[in-house]
Design a protein around this motif. Structure first.
Motif, short mmCIF file in Angstrom:
data_model
loop_
_atom_site.label_atom_id
_atom_site.label_comp_id
_atom_site.label_asym_id
_atom_site.label_seq_id
_atom_site.Cartn_x
_atom_site.Cartn_y
_atom_site.Cartn_z
N UNK A 185 0.85 -1.19 0.00
CA UNK A 185 0.00 0.00 0.00
C UNK A 185 0.89 1.24 0.00
N UNK A 186 0.61 2.16 -0.91
CA UNK A 186 1.38 3.40 -0.97
C UNK A 186 0.91 4.32 0.14
N UNK A 187 1.86 4.92 0.85
CA UNK A 187 1.54 5.79 1.99
C UNK A 187 2.24 7.13 1.82
N UNK A 188 1.84 7.86 0.82
CA UNK A 188 2.46 9.15 0.57
C UNK A 188 2.01 10.14 1.63
N UNK A 189 2.92 10.51 2.50
CA UNK A 189 2.57 11.43 3.58
C UNK A 189 2.45 12.86 3.05
N UNK A 190 3.12 13.17 1.93
CA UNK A 190 3.08 14.52 1.39
C UNK A 190 2.90 14.47 -0.13
N UNK A 191 1.66 14.23 -0.60
CA UNK A 191 1.42 14.14 -2.05
C UNK A 191 1.82 15.42 -2.79
N UNK A 192 1.76 16.57 -2.11
CA UNK A 192 2.12 17.85 -2.72
C UNK A 192 3.58 17.87 -3.14
N UNK A 193 4.42 17.18 -2.36
CA UNK A 193 5.85 17.10 -2.69
C UNK A 193 6.04 16.43 -4.05
N UNK A 194 5.27 15.39 -4.30
CA UNK A 194 5.36 14.69 -5.58
C UNK A 194 4.83 15.57 -6.70
N UNK A 195 3.72 16.23 -6.45
CA UNK A 195 3.11 17.09 -7.47
C UNK A 195 4.09 18.19 -7.90
N UNK A 196 4.81 18.76 -6.95
CA UNK A 196 5.76 19.83 -7.27
C UNK A 196 6.90 19.33 -8.15
N UNK A 197 7.33 18.10 -7.95
CA UNK A 197 8.41 17.53 -8.75
C UNK A 197 8.02 17.40 -10.22
N UNK A 198 6.73 17.23 -10.49
CA UNK A 198 6.26 17.01 -11.86
C UNK A 198 5.54 18.21 -12.45
N UNK A 199 5.42 19.28 -11.69
CA UNK A 199 4.69 20.47 -12.14
C UNK A 199 5.27 21.04 -13.43
N UNK A 200 6.58 21.21 -13.48
CA UNK A 200 7.23 21.77 -14.66
C UNK A 200 7.02 20.93 -15.90
N UNK A 201 7.11 19.62 -15.75
CA UNK A 201 6.92 18.72 -16.90
C UNK A 201 5.47 18.79 -17.38
N UNK A 202 4.56 18.84 -16.45
CA UNK A 202 3.14 18.93 -16.80
C UNK A 202 2.85 20.22 -17.56
N UNK A 203 3.40 21.32 -17.08
CA UNK A 203 3.21 22.61 -17.76
C UNK A 203 3.86 22.60 -19.13
#
Length: 164
Positions: free
Chosen positions: A107-125
């Motif tokens: 089971x994935x237990x991402x305590x800070x999903x925002x941290x992951x989102x920030x890592x991929x924000x630039x690529x998504x944009x």
């Protein structure tokens, strides 16, 4: 007139076209691997551990180590080591399957999903910017091409089957 294979037309591909697309594929692969190596570094993981975490997270629900092995192409023994490291780092935990208590799920237990989102924000944009230069019809063609290349690549990967 193009030959047909099933429902799809088949057109000849010149050596020059094949070379251009081969280089594009190799460069795309290289840049993607390097990007994910940097993301893994930011997370304190190896690239393999990061991509296995990605597979487990994209599943949307807990999955078995065997399923992670199947999706990643790694041996079940290698996946056990990956899960051990991800568990120590706090990204996953092992839980009992509620339907079959003999099975263990990851089971994935991402305590800070925002941290992951920030890592991929630039690529998504960046992807949105690039795609905005193509019509919806062209985007569909690009998506179809990419999907077919991935499906065929998975078949190529399967030829290197890993066994424990």
């Amino acid at each position: 007139m193009p030959e047909t294979a099933g429902a799809k037309a088949v057109y000849p591909v010149s050596d020059e076209e094949l070379a251009r697309f081969s280089w594009l594929g190799r460069d795309s692969s290289l840049v993607t691997v390097m990007f994910h190596a940097r993301v893994a570094e930011q997370l304190g993981l190896s690239t393999t551990d990061h991509k296995c975490l990605d597979l487990a997270a994209r599943g949307g629900q807990p999955m078995t180590a065997g399923r992670i092995a199947e999706l990643s192409g790694l041996s079940t023994g290698a996946v056990t080591g990956v899960i051990d490291r991800l568990e120590r780092a706090g990204y996953v935990r092992r839980v009992r399957d509620p339907h079959d208590r003999r099975k263990v799920l990851v089971e994935v237990t991402l305590s800070d999903p925002q941290r992951f989102a920030l890592l991929f924000k630039g690529v998504s944009e960046m992807m949105a910017r690039v795609l905005s230069h193509y019509t919806p019809e062209q985007r569909e063609l690009l998506f179809e091409y990419g999907s077919e290349v991935l499906a065929q690549m998975r078949k190529e990967i399967a030829k290197f089957a890993v066994t424990d």
